[in-house]
Scaffold this motif. Structure first.
Motif, PDB file in Angstrom:
ATOM      1  N   ALA A 125     -27.531  32.379 -16.529  1.00 26.19           N
ATOM      2  CA  ALA A 125     -26.443  31.326 -16.453  1.00 26.19           C
ATOM      3  C   ALA A 125     -25.971  30.644 -18.142  1.00 26.19           C
ATOM      4  O   ALA A 125     -24.643  30.332 -18.064  1.00 26.19           O
ATOM      5  N   THR A 126     -27.054  31.261 -18.899  1.00 26.78           N
ATOM      6  CA  THR A 126     -26.030  30.956 -20.011  1.00 26.78           C
ATOM      7  C   THR A 126     -24.527  31.737 -21.025  1.00 26.78           C
ATOM      8  O   THR A 126     -24.278  30.958 -21.329  1.00 26.78           O
ATOM      9  N   VAL A 127     -25.009  32.852 -20.574  1.00 26.04           N
ATOM     10  CA  VAL A 127     -23.839  34.331 -20.755  1.00 26.04           C
ATOM     11  C   VAL A 127     -23.066  33.438 -20.163  1.00 26.04           C
ATOM     12  O   VAL A 127     -21.619  33.070 -20.887  1.00 26.04           O
ATOM     13  N   ALA A 128     -22.620  33.236 -18.493  1.00 24.49           N
ATOM     14  CA  ALA A 128     -21.234  32.524 -18.191  1.00 24.49           C
ATOM     15  C   ALA A 128     -21.222  31.057 -18.885  1.00 24.49           C
ATOM     16  O   ALA A 128     -19.421  31.038 -18.830  1.00 24.49           O
ATOM     17  N   ALA A 129     -21.877  30.568 -19.098  1.00 28.44           N
ATOM     18  CA  ALA A 129     -21.888  29.069 -19.797  1.00 28.44           C
ATOM     19  C   ALA A 129     -20.775  29.402 -20.916  1.00 28.44           C
ATOM     20  O   ALA A 129     -19.953  28.903 -20.826  1.00 28.44           O
ATOM     21  N   ARG A 130     -20.804  30.378 -21.670  1.00 34.04           N
ATOM     22  CA  ARG A 130     -20.496  30.818 -22.889  1.00 34.04           C
ATOM     23  C   ARG A 130     -19.153  30.802 -22.302  1.00 34.04           C
ATOM     24  O   ARG A 130     -18.566  31.027 -23.704  1.00 34.04           O
ATOM     25  N   MET A 131     -18.637  31.918 -21.845  1.00 28.53           N
ATOM     26  CA  MET A 131     -17.843  32.673 -21.942  1.00 28.53           C
ATOM     27  C   MET A 131     -16.999  31.994 -21.630  1.00 28.53           C
ATOM     28  O   MET A 131     -15.239  31.576 -21.528  1.00 28.53           O
ATOM     29  N   VAL A 132     -17.649  31.015 -20.302  1.00 26.70           N
ATOM     30  CA  VAL A 132     -16.064  29.963 -19.724  1.00 26.70           C
ATOM     31  C   VAL A 132     -15.664  29.104 -20.926  1.00 26.70           C
ATOM     32  O   VAL A 132     -14.153  28.726 -20.714  1.00 26.70           O
ATOM     33  N   GLU A 133     -16.217  28.690 -21.452  1.00 26.71           N
ATOM     34  CA  GLU A 133     -16.574  27.372 -22.562  1.00 26.71           C
ATOM     35  C   GLU A 133     -15.324  27.744 -23.490  1.00 26.71           C
ATOM     36  O   GLU A 133     -14.523  27.500 -23.599  1.00 26.71           O
ATOM     37  N   GLY A 158     -18.402  39.912 -15.661  1.00 25.84           N
ATOM     38  CA  GLY A 158     -18.961  40.079 -14.580  1.00 25.84           C
ATOM     39  C   GLY A 158     -19.289  38.801 -14.403  1.00 25.84           C
ATOM     40  O   GLY A 158     -19.045  37.720 -13.482  1.00 25.84           O
ATOM     41  N   LEU A 159     -19.840  38.459 -15.504  1.00 24.98           N
ATOM     42  CA  LEU A 159     -21.056  37.114 -15.618  1.00 24.98           C
ATOM     43  C   LEU A 159     -19.233  35.896 -15.373  1.00 24.98           C
ATOM     44  O   LEU A 159     -19.682  34.516 -15.157  1.00 24.98           O
ATOM     45  N   GLY A 160     -18.658  36.230 -16.365  1.00 24.88           N
ATOM     46  CA  GLY A 160     -17.212  34.679 -16.871  1.00 24.88           C
ATOM     47  C   GLY A 160     -16.553  35.111 -15.873  1.00 24.88           C
ATOM     48  O   GLY A 160     -15.809  33.777 -15.373  1.00 24.88           O
TER      49      GLY A 160
END
Length: 224
Positions: A125-133, A158-160
């Motif tokens: 979730a941390t990786v996905a959040a920073r990628m989206v941001e 993948g998480l992004g």
């Protein structure tokens, strides 16, 4: 306004990729095949798209890949640490067999889709959040006719993708993108500004060699 098209492009091959070692945030450079993949994929990408902006992870393998595109496209690159790879803590540099031998329970949980924490890895979730941001911030300064290219890493992409599609971070409905291949997303119309739609995945010049991960065909490189 924001970019109408987004490409999430994975870096070329490294020695760790070739050996099946978990790379994470270890700064491993491209190997010779990876440099060839980056140049070949950059040429193929430019036959299909006209990049407006190139954003890249601060890890060297991504920067070398981005530079191959930037040189051909005549663009500068913007370095953003938020699109770097997921950290895998103490597991970095190890093969799956080595991880399974040293952390059998943690490795089994990870293989089953869990979130092992004892090894010091970064949460999905941390990786996905920073990628989206990062993606939304860079896309916001562009227009509908623009193409944003983000040069990143396998797990981060993948998480992004999951995050940009408003899916949970533990969604695992896609395989990992191949070295020097990309995902294509288009901005959704009439919805919240962070919403995207996936229009292509694992795209790239896979017809450039009979075995993409082996490098250029020997027959083509060393003709009789």
């Amino acid at each position: 306004m924001r970019a109408g098209r987004l490409l999430l492009w994975r870096h070329g091959r490294t020695a760790h990729n070739a050996e099946g070692r978990l790379q994470g945030q270890s700064d491993i450079p491209l190997d010779d095949v990876g440099l060839w993949q980056a140049r070949t994929a950059a040429t193929a990408l430019l036959t299909r798209y006209k990049p407006t902006k190139i954003v890249v992870s601060d890890l060297g393998r991504a920067r070398a890949t981005a530079d191959a595109l930037a040189e051909q496209a005549g663009l500068d690159v913007v370095v953003d640490p938020r699109v770097r790879e997921r950290s895998f803590g103490a597991w970095e540099g190890l093969t799956a067999a080595e991880i399974g031998e040293r952390w059998p329970e943690e490795h089994a949980a990870w293989a089953a889709g869990g979130e092992p924490t004892r090894a010091g890895g970064e949460a999905r979730a941390t990786v996905a959040a920073r990628m989206v941001e990062a993606v939304n911030e860079h896309a916001a300064g562009l227009t509908d006719g623009d193409t944003l290219v983000v040069v990143s890493h396998g797990a981060a992409i993948g998480l992004g993708v999951a995050g940009l599609l408003d899916l949970p971070a533990d969604w695992r409905g896609i395989v990992g993108v191949s070295n020097a291949h990309w995902a294509e997303l288009r901005a959704a119309r009439g919805t919240a500004p962070h919403t995207w739609r996936l229009t292509g995945y694992n795209l790239g010049p896979t017809d450039a060699s009979s075995d993409w991960n082996a490098g250029p065909d020997q027959e083509a490189r060393d003709p009789d």
